[in-house]
Scaffold this motif. Structure first.
Motif, PDB file in Angstrom:
ATOM      1  N   VAL A   1      -2.725   4.908   8.830  1.00 27.42           N
ATOM      2  CA  VAL A   1      -3.350   3.725   8.235  1.00 27.42           C
ATOM      3  C   VAL A   1      -3.730   2.738   9.348  1.00 27.42           C
ATOM      4  CG1 VAL A   1      -3.096   1.812   6.617  1.00 27.42           C
ATOM      5  CG2 VAL A   1      -2.128   4.065   6.058  1.00 27.42           C
ATOM      6  N   SER A   2      -5.020   2.524   9.492  1.00 26.13           N
ATOM      7  CA  SER A   2      -5.557   1.565  10.458  1.00 26.13           C
ATOM      8  C   SER A   2      -5.991   0.317   9.687  1.00 26.13           C
ATOM      9  CB  SER A   2      -6.706   2.226  11.225  1.00 26.13           C
ATOM     10  OG  SER A   2      -7.319   1.312  12.103  1.00 26.13           O
ATOM     11  N   SER A   3      -7.113  -0.261  10.056  1.00 23.41           N
ATOM     12  CA  SER A   3      -7.598  -1.487   9.399  1.00 23.41           C
ATOM     13  C   SER A   3      -9.034  -1.726   9.835  1.00 23.41           C
ATOM     14  CB  SER A   3      -6.728  -2.673   9.847  1.00 23.41           C
ATOM     15  OG  SER A   3      -7.350  -3.895   9.512  1.00 23.41           O
TER      16      SER A   3
ATOM     17  N   ASN B   1       1.483   7.680   7.998  1.00 21.88           N
ATOM     18  CA  ASN B   1       1.962   6.614   8.883  1.00 21.88           C
ATOM     19  C   ASN B   1       1.325   5.311   8.412  1.00 21.88           C
ATOM     20  OD1 ASN B   1       3.634   7.965  10.894  1.00 21.88           O
ATOM     21  ND2 ASN B   1       1.761   9.009  11.534  1.00 21.88           N
ATOM     22  N   ASN B   2       2.018   4.653   7.489  1.00 22.26           N
ATOM     23  CA  ASN B   2       1.471   3.456   6.847  1.00 22.26           C
ATOM     24  C   ASN B   2       2.171   2.169   7.290  1.00 22.26           C
ATOM     25  OD1 ASN B   2       0.278   1.795   4.504  1.00 22.26           O
ATOM     26  ND2 ASN B   2       2.480   1.729   4.087  1.00 22.26           N
ATOM     27  N   ALA B   3       3.451   2.252   7.681  1.00 21.29           N
ATOM     28  CA  ALA B   3       4.181   1.028   8.052  1.00 21.29           C
ATOM     29  C   ALA B   3       3.401   0.310   9.154  1.00 21.29           C
ATOM     30  CB  ALA B   3       5.587   1.372   8.540  1.00 21.29           C
ATOM     31  N   GLY B   4       3.245  -0.977   9.000  1.00 25.87           N
ATOM     32  CA  GLY B   4       2.504  -1.735  10.003  1.00 25.87           C
ATOM     33  C   GLY B   4       2.293  -3.140   9.522  1.00 25.87           C
ATOM     34  N   GLY B   5       1.570  -3.908  10.314  1.00 30.92           N
ATOM     35  CA  GLY B   5       1.269  -5.281   9.922  1.00 30.92           C
ATOM     36  C   GLY B   5       1.279  -6.203  11.118  1.00 30.92           C
TER      37      GLY B   5
ATOM     38  N   GLY C   1      -9.802  -2.608   3.917  1.00 28.98           N
ATOM     39  CA  GLY C   1     -10.269  -3.967   4.173  1.00 28.98           C
ATOM     40  C   GLY C   1      -9.190  -4.944   3.731  1.00 28.98           C
ATOM     41  N   TRP C   2      -9.574  -6.073   3.137  1.00 26.97           N
ATOM     42  CA  TRP C   2      -8.593  -7.068   2.678  1.00 26.97           C
ATOM     43  C   TRP C   2      -7.971  -6.601   1.361  1.00 26.97           C
ATOM     44  CZ3 TRP C   2      -7.007 -10.622   5.919  1.00 26.97           C
ATOM     45  CH2 TRP C   2      -7.865 -11.103   6.910  1.00 26.97           C
ATOM     46  N   ILE C   3      -6.679  -6.358   1.379  1.00 24.69           N
ATOM     47  CA  ILE C   3      -5.983  -5.817   0.208  1.00 24.69           C
ATOM     48  C   ILE C   3      -4.917  -6.816  -0.250  1.00 24.69           C
ATOM     49  CG2 ILE C   3      -4.683  -3.841  -0.693  1.00 24.69           C
ATOM     50  CD1 ILE C   3      -7.585  -3.206   0.380  1.00 24.69           C
TER      51      ILE C   3
ATOM     52  N   ALA D   1      11.302   3.110   4.753  1.00 23.07           N
ATOM     53  CA  ALA D   1      11.088   1.697   5.134  1.00 23.07           C
ATOM     54  C   ALA D   1      12.472   1.155   5.516  1.00 23.07           C
ATOM     55  CB  ALA D   1      10.457   0.899   3.997  1.00 23.07           C
ATOM     56  N   ARG D   2      12.596  -0.182   5.679  1.00 26.93           N
ATOM     57  CA  ARG D   2      13.915  -0.735   6.042  1.00 26.93           C
ATOM     58  C   ARG D   2      14.697  -1.226   4.833  1.00 26.93           C
ATOM     59  NH1 ARG D   2      11.440  -5.115   9.915  1.00 26.93           N
ATOM     60  NH2 ARG D   2      10.179  -5.122   8.011  1.00 26.93           N
ATOM     61  N   ASP D   3      14.017  -1.662   3.774  1.00 28.03           N
ATOM     62  CA  ASP D   3      14.665  -2.336   2.653  1.00 28.03           C
ATOM     63  C   ASP D   3      15.196  -1.308   1.631  1.00 28.03           C
ATOM     64  OD1 ASP D   3      15.211  -3.715   0.242  1.00 28.03           O
ATOM     65  OD2 ASP D   3      13.791  -5.303   0.761  1.00 28.03           O
ATOM     66  N   ALA D   4      16.505  -1.035   1.714  1.00 30.73           N
ATOM     67  CA  ALA D   4      17.093   0.009   0.862  1.00 30.73           C
ATOM     68  C   ALA D   4      16.982  -0.328  -0.622  1.00 30.73           C
ATOM     69  CB  ALA D   4      18.557   0.213   1.245  1.00 30.73           C
TER      70      ALA D   4
ATOM     71  N   LEU E   1       5.188  -1.704  16.371  1.00 34.81           N
ATOM     72  CA  LEU E   1       5.133  -1.463  14.926  1.00 34.81           C
ATOM     73  C   LEU E   1       3.901  -0.639  14.534  1.00 34.81           C
ATOM     74  CD1 LEU E   1       6.061  -1.837  12.013  1.00 34.81           C
ATOM     75  CD2 LEU E   1       4.965  -4.094  11.999  1.00 34.81           C
ATOM     76  N   ASN E   2       2.747  -0.976  15.097  1.00 33.54           N
ATOM     77  CA  ASN E   2       1.504  -0.366  14.598  1.00 33.54           C
ATOM     78  C   ASN E   2       1.068   0.879  15.355  1.00 33.54           C
ATOM     79  OD1 ASN E   2       0.298  -2.304  12.420  1.00 33.54           O
ATOM     80  ND2 ASN E   2       1.090  -3.649  14.021  1.00 33.54           N
ATOM     81  N   VAL E   3       1.442   0.985  16.631  1.00 38.95           N
ATOM     82  CA  VAL E   3       0.970   2.120  17.436  1.00 38.95           C
ATOM     83  C   VAL E   3       2.119   3.070  17.808  1.00 38.95           C
ATOM     84  CG1 VAL E   3      -0.311   2.862  19.471  1.00 38.95           C
ATOM     85  CG2 VAL E   3      -0.777   0.632  18.471  1.00 38.95           C
TER      86      VAL E   3
ATOM     87  N   ILE F   1       0.826  -1.203   0.000  1.00 41.64           N
ATOM     88  CA  ILE F   1       0.000   0.000   0.000  1.00 41.64           C
ATOM     89  C   ILE F   1       0.867   1.263   0.000  1.00 41.64           C
ATOM     90  CG2 ILE F   1      -1.602   1.318   1.468  1.00 41.64           C
ATOM     91  CD1 ILE F   1      -2.827  -1.435   2.304  1.00 41.64           C
ATOM     92  N   GLY F   2       1.933   1.272   0.770  1.00 39.37           N
ATOM     93  CA  GLY F   2       2.801   2.462   0.849  1.00 39.37           C
ATOM     94  C   GLY F   2       3.465   2.758  -0.482  1.00 39.37           C
ATOM     95  N   ARG F   3       3.878   1.702  -1.160  1.00 44.82           N
ATOM     96  CA  ARG F   3       4.508   1.868  -2.475  1.00 44.82           C
ATOM     97  C   ARG F   3       3.497   2.459  -3.472  1.00 44.82           C
ATOM     98  NH1 ARG F   3       6.047  -0.337  -7.326  1.00 44.82           N
ATOM     99  NH2 ARG F   3       8.293  -0.267  -7.638  1.00 44.82           N
TER     100      ARG F   3
END
Ligand code: NAP
Length: 251
Positions: A140-142, A88-92, A186-188, A36-39, A113-115, A17-19
Motif C-alpha cells: 500500500v503506497s499513496s 503490506n498495509n501498515a503505514g502512515g 487517494g484521500w480516504i 497490528a499492535r492493538d490486541a 514504518l512505511n518502507v 483500510i487494513g480492517r
C-alpha cells in the motif's frame, strides 16, 4: 468467492483500510491473519469475522518497525502454513514539516514504518511463496508517492520507495509465479485523516482537489485489494493501481 482456500496476511488490520481488507477478504472466502499492535482491536475484528464466516480469522500483535519482532512473528506465520496473499498495509504519518527543518529521527521513523517494514516483512514471507510457486503481494503506497507534497517530503519519499520496491521485487519474482503490485489510495476516510476532517478549512482544501469531490472509503480500497489479491488480476505484476477519485490526473 475469489479467495476461497487462500491464506491472506494483512498488516495494519486493526483499523481503517487494513480492517476493511480483512472483512472483504474473509467475505471472499479467505482465511485471514490480521497483524497490528492493538490486541483489543484485533481481537474484536477476529470475533466479528469469525461470527459471520466461521473460524477463518486469527491475529498476531507486531510492531512492524521492529525487525526482531517482525522476524519472530512473520517467522511463526510462515511456519503455521502457506501464505497466498501478503498485504503490506501498515503505514502512515503524523507530522508535517518543510524539508529544511526535518529532524533525522522524524525522517527515520517514517521510513521505518512505511518502507523498512515492507522490506523486512517481504523478506520473511517471500521465500516460502517462491517455494510454493504462487503468491500475491500488495504494497500500500499513496498518491503522495506519485507526486511531490509540500511539508511531507518524508512521507512522499517513503511511499515513492514503496512503489519502486514493488517494481523491483515484481521483476525478481515473476519467474516463480509471484505477483507484486502497489495499491495507491487517494484521500480516504480513516483515523489517519480524521484531524483533516475535523478542520473545515483543511477538508475544503482537500476536497477542492478531488475531482469526485468526496473522501474515498476504506471499503472502496478493500475492493481494489481483493482484485489484486485474487486470480482476477492473474496477468498483473509490478503495477500501480490508483484508487483516488481522480486526484492523480488533475492538471
Ligand atoms: N487514509 C488515507 O487517506 C490514505 C491515503 C493513502 C495511503 N494510505 C495508506 O494506507 C495505509 C493504511 O492507512 P489507514 O488510513 O488505514 O491508517 P490508520 O487508520 O491510521 O490505520 C493504520 C494501521 O496501521 C497499523 N500500524 C501503525 N503503526 C504500526 C506499527 N508500528 N506496527 C504495526 N502496525 C502499525 C495500525 O494499527 P495499530 O495502531 O494497532 O498498530 C492501523 O491498523 C497506510 O499505509 C497509509 O499510509 C492512507
Amino acid at each position: 468467492m475469489q479467495l476461497t482456500g487462500r491464506r491472506t496476511v494483512i498488516t495494519g488490520a486493526s483499523r481503517g483500510i487494513g480492517r476493511a481488507m480483512a472483512l472483504e477478504f474473509a467475505k471472499a472466502g479467505a482465511t485471514v491473519v490480521a497483524v497490528a499492535r492493538d490486541a483489543d482491536r484485533l481481537a474484536a475484528l477476529v470475533e466479528e469475522i469469525n461470527s459471520e464466516q466461521g473460524p477463518v480469522a486469527t491475529f498476531h500483535t507486531c510492531d512492524v518497525t521492529d525487525p526482531e519482532e517482525v522476524d519472530r512473528v512473520f517467522g511463526q506465520i510462515v511456519e503455521d502454513g502457506p501464505v497466498d496473499v501478503l498485504v503490506n498495509n501498515a503505514g502512515g504519518n503524523t507530522f508535517s514539516v518543510p524539508l529544511v527543518s526535518m529532524r533525522a529521527d522524524g525522517w527515520a521513523k517514517v521510513q521505518r514504518l512505511n518502507v523498512e517494514s515492507v522490506v523486512w516483512i517481504t523478506q520473511r514471507v517471500l521465500p516460502a511463496m517462491v517455494a510454493a510457486g504462487r503468491g500475491s503481494v500488495i504494497n500500500v503506497s499513496s498518491v503522495a508517492g506519485l507526486q511531490g507534497v509540500p511539508l511531507m517530503s518524508h512521507y512522499s519519499a517513503a511511499k515513492a520507495a514503496v512503489i519502486s520496491i514493488t517494481q523491483s521485487v515484481a521483476l525478481e519474482t515473476a519467474y516463480a509465479g509471484i505477483r507484486v503490485n502497489a495499491l495507491v489510495p487517494g484521500w480516504i476516510e480513516t483515523d489517519l485523516t480524521g484531524h483533516l476532517r475535523a478542520s473545515g478549512d483543511a477538508e475544503a482544501a482537500i476536497l477542492s482537489r478531488v475531482p469526485m469531490q468526496r473522501w474515498g472509503t476504506a471499503a472502496e480500497i478493500a475492493k481494489a485489494a481483493l482484485f489484486l489479491a485474487s486470480d482476477d488480476s492473474s496477468f498483473m505484476t509490478g503495477q500501480v493501481l490508483v484508487v483516488d477519485g481522480g486526484i492523480s490526473v488533475m492538471p
